[in-house]
Design an enzyme around this catalytic site. Sequence first.
Site, mmCIF file in Angstrom:
data_model
loop_
_atom_site.group_PDB
_atom_site.id
_atom_site.type_symbol
_atom_site.label_atom_id
_atom_site.label_comp_id
_atom_site.label_asym_id
_atom_site.label_seq_id
_atom_site.Cartn_x
_atom_site.Cartn_y
_atom_site.Cartn_z
ATOM 1 N N CYS A 113 -10.140 6.401 5.327
ATOM 2 C CA CYS A 113 -8.755 6.862 5.118
ATOM 3 C C CYS A 113 -8.675 8.330 4.709
ATOM 4 O O CYS A 113 -7.590 8.908 4.711
ATOM 5 C CB CYS A 113 -8.060 6.000 4.081
ATOM 6 S SG CYS A 113 -8.015 4.279 4.558
ATOM 7 N N HIS A 253 -2.147 9.619 0.716
ATOM 8 C CA HIS A 253 -2.522 8.529 1.615
ATOM 9 C C HIS A 253 -1.512 7.395 1.451
ATOM 10 O O HIS A 253 -1.172 7.019 0.328
ATOM 11 C CB HIS A 253 -3.940 8.066 1.253
ATOM 12 C CG HIS A 253 -4.386 6.874 2.029
ATOM 13 N ND1 HIS A 253 -4.154 6.736 3.378
ATOM 14 C CD2 HIS A 253 -5.061 5.754 1.642
ATOM 15 C CE1 HIS A 253 -4.653 5.590 3.789
ATOM 16 N NE2 HIS A 253 -5.211 4.977 2.757
ATOM 17 N N ASN A 283 -0.676 0.989 6.050
ATOM 18 C CA ASN A 283 -1.811 1.905 5.917
ATOM 19 C C ASN A 283 -2.446 2.098 7.295
ATOM 20 O O ASN A 283 -3.050 1.166 7.840
ATOM 21 C CB ASN A 283 -2.804 1.294 4.920
ATOM 22 C CG ASN A 283 -4.042 2.143 4.708
ATOM 23 O OD1 ASN A 283 -4.284 3.101 5.437
ATOM 24 N ND2 ASN A 283 -4.833 1.775 3.722
HETATM 25 O O1 UT7 Z 1 -7.076 2.564 2.494
HETATM 26 C C1 UT7 Z 1 -7.919 2.557 1.371
HETATM 27 C C2 UT7 Z 1 -7.120 2.427 0.221
HETATM 28 N N1 UT7 Z 1 -6.682 1.045 0.045
HETATM 29 C C3 UT7 Z 1 -5.920 0.809 -0.941
HETATM 30 O O2 UT7 Z 1 -5.551 1.748 -1.620
HETATM 31 C C4 UT7 Z 1 -5.556 -0.612 -1.328
HETATM 32 C C5 UT7 Z 1 -5.595 -0.713 -2.822
HETATM 33 N N2 UT7 Z 1 -5.246 -1.996 -3.355
HETATM 34 C C6 UT7 Z 1 -3.990 -2.475 -3.326
HETATM 35 O O3 UT7 Z 1 -3.105 -1.881 -2.775
HETATM 36 C C7 UT7 Z 1 -3.704 -3.745 -4.101
HETATM 37 O O4 UT7 Z 1 -4.821 -4.078 -4.890
HETATM 38 C C8 UT7 Z 1 -3.327 -4.950 -3.188
HETATM 39 C C9 UT7 Z 1 -1.960 -4.727 -2.585
HETATM 40 C C10 UT7 Z 1 -4.358 -5.125 -2.085
HETATM 41 C C11 UT7 Z 1 -3.264 -6.230 -4.012
HETATM 42 O O5 UT7 Z 1 -2.343 -6.075 -5.077
HETATM 43 P P1 UT7 Z 1 -2.728 -6.497 -6.559
HETATM 44 O O6 UT7 Z 1 -1.548 -6.264 -7.389
HETATM 45 O O7 UT7 Z 1 -3.996 -5.764 -6.905
HETATM 46 O O8 UT7 Z 1 -2.950 -8.044 -6.402
HETATM 47 P P2 UT7 Z 1 -4.248 -8.932 -6.699
HETATM 48 O O9 UT7 Z 1 -5.286 -8.723 -5.663
HETATM 49 O O10 UT7 Z 1 -4.646 -8.769 -8.133
HETATM 50 O O11 UT7 Z 1 -3.637 -10.361 -6.565
HETATM 51 C C12 UT7 Z 1 -2.620 -10.858 -7.460
HETATM 52 C C13 UT7 Z 1 -2.265 -12.257 -7.032
HETATM 53 C C14 UT7 Z 1 -3.483 -13.159 -6.843
HETATM 54 O O12 UT7 Z 1 -3.102 -14.455 -7.221
HETATM 55 P P3 UT7 Z 1 -3.507 -15.024 -8.678
HETATM 56 O O13 UT7 Z 1 -4.982 -14.946 -8.734
HETATM 57 O O14 UT7 Z 1 -2.834 -14.118 -9.666
HETATM 58 O O15 UT7 Z 1 -2.941 -16.411 -8.652
HETATM 59 C C15 UT7 Z 1 -3.719 -13.118 -5.366
HETATM 60 O O16 UT7 Z 1 -4.375 -14.272 -4.889
HETATM 61 O O17 UT7 Z 1 -1.598 -12.206 -5.754
HETATM 62 C C16 UT7 Z 1 -2.305 -13.046 -4.831
HETATM 63 N N3 UT7 Z 1 -2.227 -12.413 -3.499
HETATM 64 C C17 UT7 Z 1 -1.192 -12.615 -2.676
HETATM 65 N N4 UT7 Z 1 -0.084 -13.352 -2.789
HETATM 66 C C18 UT7 Z 1 0.784 -13.312 -1.753
HETATM 67 C C19 UT7 Z 1 -3.108 -11.554 -2.929
HETATM 68 N N5 UT7 Z 1 -2.663 -11.189 -1.713
HETATM 69 C C20 UT7 Z 1 -1.466 -11.837 -1.534
HETATM 70 C C21 UT7 Z 1 -0.537 -11.857 -0.488
HETATM 71 N N6 UT7 Z 1 0.572 -12.600 -0.640
HETATM 72 N N7 UT7 Z 1 -0.709 -11.152 0.643
#
Ligand code: UT7
Length: 331
Positions: A113, A253, A283
Site C-alpha cells: 500500500c 492511505h 482500500n
Molecule cells: O492496507 C494496509 C493497511 N491496512 C489497514 O490499515 C487495516 C487496518 N485494520 C483495520 O482497519 C481494522 O483492524 C479492521 C477494520 C480490519 C477490523 O476492525 P477492528 O475494530 O480492529 O475489529 P476487530 O478485528 O478487533 O474485531 C472486532 C469484532 C470481533 O468480534 P469479537 O471477537 O469482538 O466478538 C470480530 O470477529 O468484530 C468482528 N468482526 C466483524 N464483524 C462483522 C471482524 N470482522 C467483521 C466483519 N463484520 N466484517
Amino acid sequence: MPTAIINSLGTYLPKKILTNFDLEKMVDTTDSWIKERTGIEERRIADDEETTSILGFKAASAALQNGNCSPDKIELIILATTTSDYPMPSSAALIQAMLKATNAGAFDIQAACSGFIYGLTLAKAYIEANIYKKILLVASDKLSSVINYEDRNTCILFGDGAVAALISNEGEGLEIKTSNLGAEGIYSQHLLIPAGGSKKPASEDTVKDKLHSVKMEGKEVFKHAIRRMAKSSLECLEKLNIQVKDINWVIPHQANFRIMETLAKQLEIPFSKVFRTVHKYGNTSAASVGIALSELFESQEVKPKDHLLLTAFGSGFTWGSVILKKTETND
Ligand code: UT7
C-alpha cells in the site's frame, strides 16, 4: 538541479460496484459494522479480463491524455503493484507494450500500500539526477484476485483500481518537494499472502488451505499504521522545514476512516483537511493515495503554492510520506 513535477494524473476504477449490502449476503457481516469500523460503503471490482496491467494501462492513457503527452516521449515506466499479472514478466512491461511507449524502460516495484509513495520517491530521484526527463508512474492493484471472499476480516476492506502520474522536469503541476520512506520487515507476518512465492510455491495443498489470499491481523496493522504515518509525516515536514499549519491537504492511505481520523488528531490537523475516498473505493492498495490525489487535484480545490502531504502504510511493513507543492500558475 532539475525539479520533479507531477504534470498530470489519470485514474481508472472498474465499473462493477460491490456494496456492503452485497457483502452481507456473502459473509457474516453488516453494512453498519463495516461503515462504523472502516467508513467503507462500497468498492470497485474488476472483471476477469481487467488485469492489473489493463487497469494500469487505462489510468496511464488518461494521465498521458490529461498531460497532452504522447507515449513515445516517456523514458521510464514504474509500476507499483502487489498483484502483477504474472510472477514474470513485470506488468510494467505489459503496460509499456499496450501504450506503445517505444522509448521507455519499464519495471515493477513492490511496496504494497506504500507503492505510490515509493514510486514518487524513485521518480523524483531519477529526475533530479538528470537521468530521465519524463517518467510515467503507475500504481495498479487488483486486490480482488488475492482476497478470500469467505474471510470477513479482509474481504470487506479491499477494492480494485489504478492511478498514473506523468512526472517531468518542467511545466506546471505538483512539485515533489521531499519524501521519507521506511520499512520494518520483522512485522511481515501480520499482513501477507502466505503462498505463491518461492517459500511456498503453488500446490494442491496451498490452494486447498487458501494460502494464496491476503491474511491480516487487523488490530496490529491498525496500530502500526497510525504510529508510522504520523512519525513519517512529521519527519517529512521537518526535512522541508515547514510546519503542520503550512499543510493545506493531507492525503493518507485510504484504508480505514478511523485510522485517518486518529492520524489527523495526532498531527493536530483539522479532519476537514484530510481528503478521503475510502467510502467509495475501499482500500485499493498501491493505488489508494494516488487515486485520492487525482480526485482532489481534479476538484480544483488545490491552489497555487498549496502544500499537500501524502502518507501511506502497508504490508512489509512499509511506509512513507511525500510533500507536494502546487506550482505558481494554474495552467
Ligand atoms: O492496507 C494496509 C493497511 N491496512 C489497514 O490499515 C487495516 C487496518 N485494520 C483495520 O482497519 C481494522 O483492524 C479492521 C477494520 C480490519 C477490523 O476492525 P477492528 O475494530 O480492529 O475489529 P476487530 O478485528 O478487533 O474485531 C472486532 C469484532 C470481533 O468480534 P469479537 O471477537 O469482538 O466478538 C470480530 O470477529 O468484530 C468482528 N468482526 C466483524 N464483524 C462483522 C471482524 N470482522 C467483521 C466483519 N463484520 N466484517
